[in-house]
Design a protein around this motif. Structure first.
Motif, PDB file in Angstrom:
ATOM      1  N   LEU A  57       0.825  -1.211   0.000  1.00  0.00           N
ATOM      2  CA  LEU A  57       0.000   0.000   0.000  1.00  0.00           C
ATOM      3  C   LEU A  57       0.857   1.258   0.000  1.00  0.00           C
ATOM      4  O   LEU A  57       0.526   2.244  -0.662  1.00  0.00           O
ATOM      5  CB  LEU A  57      -0.955  -0.010   1.195  1.00  0.00           C
ATOM      6  N   ARG A  58       1.982   1.236   0.718  1.00  0.00           N
ATOM      7  CA  ARG A  58       2.900   2.380   0.708  1.00  0.00           C
ATOM      8  C   ARG A  58       3.498   2.564  -0.679  1.00  0.00           C
ATOM      9  O   ARG A  58       3.621   3.675  -1.168  1.00  0.00           O
ATOM     10  CB  ARG A  58       4.021   2.185   1.743  1.00  0.00           C
ATOM     11  N   ARG A  59       3.854   1.451  -1.328  1.00  0.00           N
ATOM     12  CA  ARG A  59       4.486   1.531  -2.645  1.00  0.00           C
ATOM     13  C   ARG A  59       3.540   2.045  -3.730  1.00  0.00           C
ATOM     14  O   ARG A  59       4.005   2.564  -4.737  1.00  0.00           O
ATOM     15  CB  ARG A  59       5.067   0.176  -3.039  1.00  0.00           C
ATOM     16  N   VAL A  60       2.240   1.890  -3.539  1.00  0.00           N
ATOM     17  CA  VAL A  60       1.294   2.427  -4.528  1.00  0.00           C
ATOM     18  C   VAL A  60       0.823   3.828  -4.155  1.00  0.00           C
ATOM     19  O   VAL A  60      -0.048   4.382  -4.813  1.00  0.00           O
ATOM     20  CB  VAL A  60       0.089   1.487  -4.789  1.00  0.00           C
ATOM     21  N   GLY A  61       1.408   4.396  -3.106  1.00  0.00           N
ATOM     22  CA  GLY A  61       1.175   5.798  -2.833  1.00  0.00           C
ATOM     23  C   GLY A  61       0.315   6.160  -1.647  1.00  0.00           C
ATOM     24  O   GLY A  61       0.060   7.341  -1.414  1.00  0.00           O
ATOM     25  N   LEU A  62      -0.148   5.188  -0.871  1.00  0.00           N
ATOM     26  CA  LEU A  62      -0.938   5.545   0.299  1.00  0.00           C
ATOM     27  C   LEU A  62      -0.024   6.059   1.402  1.00  0.00           C
ATOM     28  O   LEU A  62       1.067   5.526   1.623  1.00  0.00           O
ATOM     29  CB  LEU A  62      -1.729   4.341   0.822  1.00  0.00           C
ATOM     30  N   SER A  63      -0.465   7.109   2.075  1.00  0.00           N
ATOM     31  CA  SER A  63       0.263   7.616   3.236  1.00  0.00           C
ATOM     32  C   SER A  63       0.051   6.643   4.395  1.00  0.00           C
ATOM     33  O   SER A  63      -0.848   5.798   4.349  1.00  0.00           O
ATOM     34  CB  SER A  63      -0.272   8.995   3.618  1.00  0.00           C
ATOM     35  N   LEU A  64       0.844   6.779   5.444  1.00  0.00           N
ATOM     36  CA  LEU A  64       0.651   5.880   6.587  1.00  0.00           C
ATOM     37  C   LEU A  64      -0.729   6.024   7.228  1.00  0.00           C
ATOM     38  O   LEU A  64      -1.347   5.013   7.568  1.00  0.00           O
ATOM     39  CB  LEU A  64       1.760   6.072   7.621  1.00  0.00           C
ATOM     40  N   PRO A  65      -1.251   7.248   7.390  1.00  0.00           N
ATOM     41  CA  PRO A  65      -2.620   7.328   7.917  1.00  0.00           C
ATOM     42  C   PRO A  65      -3.637   6.634   6.996  1.00  0.00           C
ATOM     43  O   PRO A  65      -4.574   5.996   7.467  1.00  0.00           O
ATOM     44  CB  PRO A  65      -2.885   8.830   8.008  1.00  0.00           C
ATOM     45  N   GLU A  66      -3.436   6.755   5.682  1.00  0.00           N
ATOM     46  CA  GLU A  66      -4.326   6.064   4.740  1.00  0.00           C
ATOM     47  C   GLU A  66      -4.170   4.555   4.865  1.00  0.00           C
ATOM     48  O   GLU A  66      -5.158   3.815   4.824  1.00  0.00           O
ATOM     49  CB  GLU A  66      -4.045   6.500   3.306  1.00  0.00           C
ATOM     50  N   VAL A  67      -2.936   4.096   5.034  1.00  0.00           N
ATOM     51  CA  VAL A  67      -2.692   2.658   5.207  1.00  0.00           C
ATOM     52  C   VAL A  67      -3.384   2.162   6.468  1.00  0.00           C
ATOM     53  O   VAL A  67      -4.073   1.139   6.443  1.00  0.00           O
ATOM     54  CB  VAL A  67      -1.181   2.336   5.255  1.00  0.00           C
ATOM     55  N   ALA A  68      -3.196   2.880   7.563  1.00  0.00           N
ATOM     56  CA  ALA A  68      -3.830   2.473   8.823  1.00  0.00           C
ATOM     57  C   ALA A  68      -5.343   2.397   8.656  1.00  0.00           C
ATOM     58  O   ALA A  68      -5.982   1.448   9.116  1.00  0.00           O
ATOM     59  CB  ALA A  68      -3.447   3.440   9.937  1.00  0.00           C
ATOM     60  N   ALA A  69      -5.921   3.371   7.960  1.00  0.00           N
ATOM     61  CA  ALA A  69      -7.371   3.354   7.724  1.00  0.00           C
ATOM     62  C   ALA A  69      -7.760   2.219   6.784  1.00  0.00           C
ATOM     63  O   ALA A  69      -8.817   1.602   6.959  1.00  0.00           O
ATOM     64  CB  ALA A  69      -7.820   4.692   7.154  1.00  0.00           C
TER      65      ALA A  69
END
Length: 124
Positions: free
Chosen positions: A53-65
Motif C-alpha cells: 500500500l505504501r508503494r502504490v502511494g498511500l500515506s501511513l494514515p491512509e494505510v492504517a485506515a
C-alpha cells in the motif's frame, strides 16, 4: 515466528520502519514474555500489505485506515486514493500537453501565445 530483523530483511526495509508502522497503528505485532516483537505469519502478511500500500502511494494514515477491520471502511479509503490518483493523472496529462505545445509554439514568449494563455487559464 520471526524476529523484527528477519522480517525487515525479508521485506527489504529497515527494522525501524516496522517499528514506526506499529507506532502509527498500521501494523499489529504481538510481544513475547521479554517484550520482544514476534512476527507470526499473520503479522508478516500484514507487513507485506502495508509495504504494498505504501508503494502504490498511500500515506501511513491512509494505510492504517485501509487496514480497518471492516471491508467497507477499507474500500472507502482505497476508492478515495483511486480518485486522487485519477485527478493527478488528468493534471499531469494537461501538463504534458502544455509542455509539448510550448516546445512547438511559434511565439517567442508564452505570454504572446493565445493557446498558452488558454492552458494557463485551465488551472484556475
Amino acid at each position: 515466528m520471526r524476529t523484527i530483523g528477519e522480517v525487515a530483511a525479508e521485506l527489504g526495509i529497515e527494522a525501524h520502519v516496522l517499528r514506526h508502522w506499529e507506532d502509527v497503528g498500521a501494523l499489529t505485532v504481538r510481544r513475547d514474555g521479554n517484550g520482544h516483537r514476534v512476527y507470526d505469519e499473520g503479522a508478516v502478511e500484514q507487513a507485506r500489505t502495508v509495504l504494498k500500500l505504501r508503494r502504490v502511494g498511500l500515506s501511513l494514515p491512509e494505510v492504517a485506515a485501509a487496514m480497518a477491520p471492516t471491508k467497507s471502511a477499507a474500500q472507502a479509503v482505497v476508492q478515495a486514493k483511486i480518485a486522487e490518483l485519477e485527478r493527478e493523472i488528468v493534471q499531469r496529462q494537461r501538463a504534458i500537453t502544455f509542455l509539448r505545445h510550448t516546445v512547438e509554439c511559434r511565439h517567442r514568449y508564452l505570454d504572446d501565445c493565445p493557446d498558452c494563455a488558454t492552458f494557463v487559464g485551465e488551472d484556475r
